[in-house]
Design a protein around this motif. Structure first.
Motif, PDB file in Angstrom:
ATOM      1  N   LEU A  11       0.878  -1.155   0.000  1.00  0.00           N
ATOM      2  CA  LEU A  11       0.000   0.000   0.000  1.00  0.00           C
ATOM      3  C   LEU A  11       0.918   1.208   0.000  1.00  0.00           C
ATOM      4  N   LYS A  12       0.782   2.095  -1.004  1.00  0.00           N
ATOM      5  CA  LYS A  12       1.748   3.181  -1.201  1.00  0.00           C
ATOM      6  C   LYS A  12       1.060   4.545  -1.241  1.00  0.00           C
ATOM      7  N   ARG A  13       1.745   5.528  -0.703  1.00  0.00           N
ATOM      8  CA  ARG A  13       1.284   6.910  -0.818  1.00  0.00           C
ATOM      9  C   ARG A  13       2.475   7.840  -0.620  1.00  0.00           C
ATOM     10  N   SER A  14       2.457   8.959  -1.344  1.00  0.00           N
ATOM     11  CA  SER A  14       3.467  10.008  -1.184  1.00  0.00           C
ATOM     12  C   SER A  14       2.792  11.273  -0.695  1.00  0.00           C
ATOM     13  N   PHE A  15       3.512  12.025   0.095  1.00  0.00           N
ATOM     14  CA  PHE A  15       3.012  13.257   0.706  1.00  0.00           C
ATOM     15  C   PHE A  15       4.005  14.375   0.412  1.00  0.00           C
ATOM     16  N   THR A  16       3.499  15.575   0.162  1.00  0.00           N
ATOM     17  CA  THR A  16       4.348  16.742  -0.059  1.00  0.00           C
ATOM     18  C   THR A  16       3.963  17.816   0.953  1.00  0.00           C
ATOM     19  N   PHE A  24       9.303  16.365   8.349  1.00  0.00           N
ATOM     20  CA  PHE A  24       9.878  15.626   9.471  1.00  0.00           C
ATOM     21  C   PHE A  24       8.898  15.550  10.637  1.00  0.00           C
ATOM     22  N   ALA A  25       8.150  16.617  10.883  1.00  0.00           N
ATOM     23  CA  ALA A  25       7.139  16.593  11.947  1.00  0.00           C
ATOM     24  C   ALA A  25       6.075  15.542  11.639  1.00  0.00           C
ATOM     25  N   PHE A  26       5.666  15.438  10.380  1.00  0.00           N
ATOM     26  CA  PHE A  26       4.708  14.420   9.957  1.00  0.00           C
ATOM     27  C   PHE A  26       5.286  13.026  10.215  1.00  0.00           C
ATOM     28  N   LYS A  49       9.272  15.879   0.803  1.00  0.00           N
ATOM     29  CA  LYS A  49       8.488  14.738   0.337  1.00  0.00           C
ATOM     30  C   LYS A  49       8.720  13.515   1.233  1.00  0.00           C
ATOM     31  N   VAL A  50       7.606  12.846   1.553  1.00  0.00           N
ATOM     32  CA  VAL A  50       7.650  11.617   2.332  1.00  0.00           C
ATOM     33  C   VAL A  50       6.904  10.559   1.533  1.00  0.00           C
ATOM     34  N   SER A  51       7.538   9.419   1.308  1.00  0.00           N
ATOM     35  CA  SER A  51       6.897   8.291   0.640  1.00  0.00           C
ATOM     36  C   SER A  51       6.793   7.150   1.632  1.00  0.00           C
ATOM     37  N   ILE A  52       5.611   6.533   1.689  1.00  0.00           N
ATOM     38  CA  ILE A  52       5.359   5.448   2.632  1.00  0.00           C
ATOM     39  C   ILE A  52       4.857   4.234   1.872  1.00  0.00           C
TER      40      ILE A  52
END
Length: 79
Positions: A11-16, A24-26, A49-52
């Motif tokens: 299950l993938k999602r990227s956040f900007t 980093f706080a996220f 950018k954070v990718s999970i």
């Protein structure tokens, strides 16, 4: 609205975010959630950018309800 994509048994999602500090706080908030769920993501961060990626290791590295539950709670962090 569920913005995660199920692909390659993950299950993938990227956040900007606005900047590195917000990203980093996220990630810190996600880390606390992951501990509560006892379910830890693969993730990466480059600047804002954070990718999970989520899958359940002890179920054979497939997507399970544990992944959907953590993804839902991660999404709630953005509300």
């Amino acid at each position: 609205m569920f913005m995660w994509i199920e692909e390659d048994n993950k299950l993938k999602r990227s956040f900007t975010f606005k900047d590195f500090s917000e990203a980093f706080a996220f990630m810190t908030r996600v880390a606390i959630l992951a501990e509560k769920h006892n379910h830890h993501p693969y993730w990466s961060n480059v600047y804002n950018k954070v990718s999970i990626e989520l899958n359940t290791h002890d179920a054979g590295n497939i997507v399970t309800e544990k992944d959907f539950s953590l993804a839902k709670d991660i999404d709630l962090l953005l509300d």
